[in-house]
Design a protein around this motif. Sequence first.
Motif, PDB file in Angstrom:
ATOM      1  N   GLU A 128       0.813  -1.217   0.000  1.00 45.86           N
ATOM      2  CA  GLU A 128       0.000   0.000   0.000  1.00 45.86           C
ATOM      3  C   GLU A 128       0.853   1.278   0.000  1.00 45.86           C
ATOM      4  O   GLU A 128       0.312   2.381  -0.011  1.00 45.86           O
ATOM      5  CB  GLU A 128      -0.898   0.028   1.246  1.00 45.86           C
ATOM      6  N   LEU A 129       2.163   1.111  -0.014  1.00 48.73           N
ATOM      7  CA  LEU A 129       3.041   2.282   0.084  1.00 48.73           C
ATOM      8  C   LEU A 129       2.779   3.286  -1.037  1.00 48.73           C
ATOM      9  O   LEU A 129       2.687   2.912  -2.209  1.00 48.73           O
ATOM     10  CB  LEU A 129       4.505   1.851   0.019  1.00 48.73           C
ATOM     11  N   ARG A 130       2.649   4.533  -0.661  1.00 50.61           N
ATOM     12  CA  ARG A 130       2.495   5.613  -1.626  1.00 50.61           C
ATOM     13  C   ARG A 130       3.348   6.791  -1.158  1.00 50.61           C
ATOM     14  O   ARG A 130       2.976   7.531  -0.252  1.00 50.61           O
ATOM     15  CB  ARG A 130       1.029   6.062  -1.733  1.00 50.61           C
ATOM     16  N   TYR A 131       4.507   6.936  -1.744  1.00 49.06           N
ATOM     17  CA  TYR A 131       5.354   8.056  -1.350  1.00 49.06           C
ATOM     18  C   TYR A 131       6.358   8.342  -2.448  1.00 49.06           C
ATOM     19  O   TYR A 131       6.597   7.519  -3.327  1.00 49.06           O
ATOM     20  CB  TYR A 131       6.093   7.764  -0.038  1.00 49.06           C
ATOM     21  N   SER A 132       6.913   9.529  -2.423  1.00 52.05           N
ATOM     22  CA  SER A 132       7.967   9.899  -3.364  1.00 52.05           C
ATOM     23  C   SER A 132       9.212  10.233  -2.566  1.00 52.05           C
ATOM     24  O   SER A 132       9.152  10.961  -1.575  1.00 52.05           O
ATOM     25  CB  SER A 132       7.548  11.109  -4.207  1.00 52.05           C
ATOM     26  N   GLY A 133      10.318   9.674  -2.973  1.00 51.16           N
ATOM     27  CA  GLY A 133      11.571   9.929  -2.272  1.00 51.16           C
ATOM     28  C   GLY A 133      12.610  10.405  -3.252  1.00 51.16           C
ATOM     29  O   GLY A 133      12.288  10.802  -4.376  1.00 51.16           O
ATOM     30  N   GLY A 134      13.846  10.366  -2.887  1.00 46.66           N
ATOM     31  CA  GLY A 134      14.886  10.781  -3.799  1.00 46.66           C
ATOM     32  C   GLY A 134      16.261  10.715  -3.181  1.00 46.66           C
ATOM     33  O   GLY A 134      16.411  10.648  -1.959  1.00 46.66           O
TER      34      GLY A 134
END
Length: 317
Positions: A128-134
């Motif tokens: 279910e992960l929903r994220y933006s990283g970098g």
Amino acid sequence: MNLVIIGRFPADTDTQIRAFFPADWEVSITESNLAGPYLQNADALIPEHIPIGPSFLDKAPKLRMIQTGAGYDNVDLAECTRRSILVCSAAGVNTAAVAEHTMALILGWFKNIVYLDSFLKAHRDSRELRYSGGELCGKTAGIIGLGAIGQRVSSLCQAFGMNVLGYARHPKSVQGVETVSLDELLARSDVVSIHVPATPETRHMIGRQAFQKMKPSAVLVNTARGAVVHEEDLIEALGDHQIAGACLDVYEEEPLPQASRLRELPNVILTPHTAGYPDGVKLHEKRYSFFSSNIRQAWSGEMPANLLNRDAWKAWR
């Protein structure tokens, strides 16, 4: 020697702080609203982020020295000088601590540490992960203020492979840092990190116009002083997604009010003005060692370090 320390400390920190000072000193640790009786006989004062002006100083007729932390915007220097009260800062003592905290916030933001920790602790399925990283490598950090802390942050950013832009009101050359105007820094940076003191010139230097110049994907980091950022404009920019987020250790009003909208925004990481306290709650061993030695130095007749009002020293001696 009667030393008064004003602040709120846990009991164990209170005991640790006392250990830094000579056993024959009368050390009183109290909150600001209870300080009155202690101030009557105070020779030296260490205040934690409380305003020191004429009405306060009237309560401390014997006061001869005020030892602040890195910042001293809460102290009326002119009034202290008029009364021959020395005012010393602890500039440089917490450089490493604040710079490391700044990097922790930047890493926490781009690596989504807070979100991922709460996600797993909520027993959610990783699908279910929903994220933006970098990655930090290749991104551009804009450092506002190139004093000791700003320079330390710039070197840490370079170690992560970041490009570093710098802005200072008094331009200086710093290794690996491209010096640019404030407008250019805001427009080009993925991270904008503030490292200037709170002065009349820097008050609200980062506000609505600054946020409009920043990238929508940029994050603002402030471990300096809350007054440098126009907080209402920041809340508006965060709510409207003019910028991606903010990582804050300082606020216009401290402690951060319970009703502050910053507490409700999902695109903010908050810490309670603890960047300079790496050794425990309200404690930094280097800081209190410096406080103790600097006060003793003044009482021995030697000019203390980081003296902000030298005219008071002439009268003091």
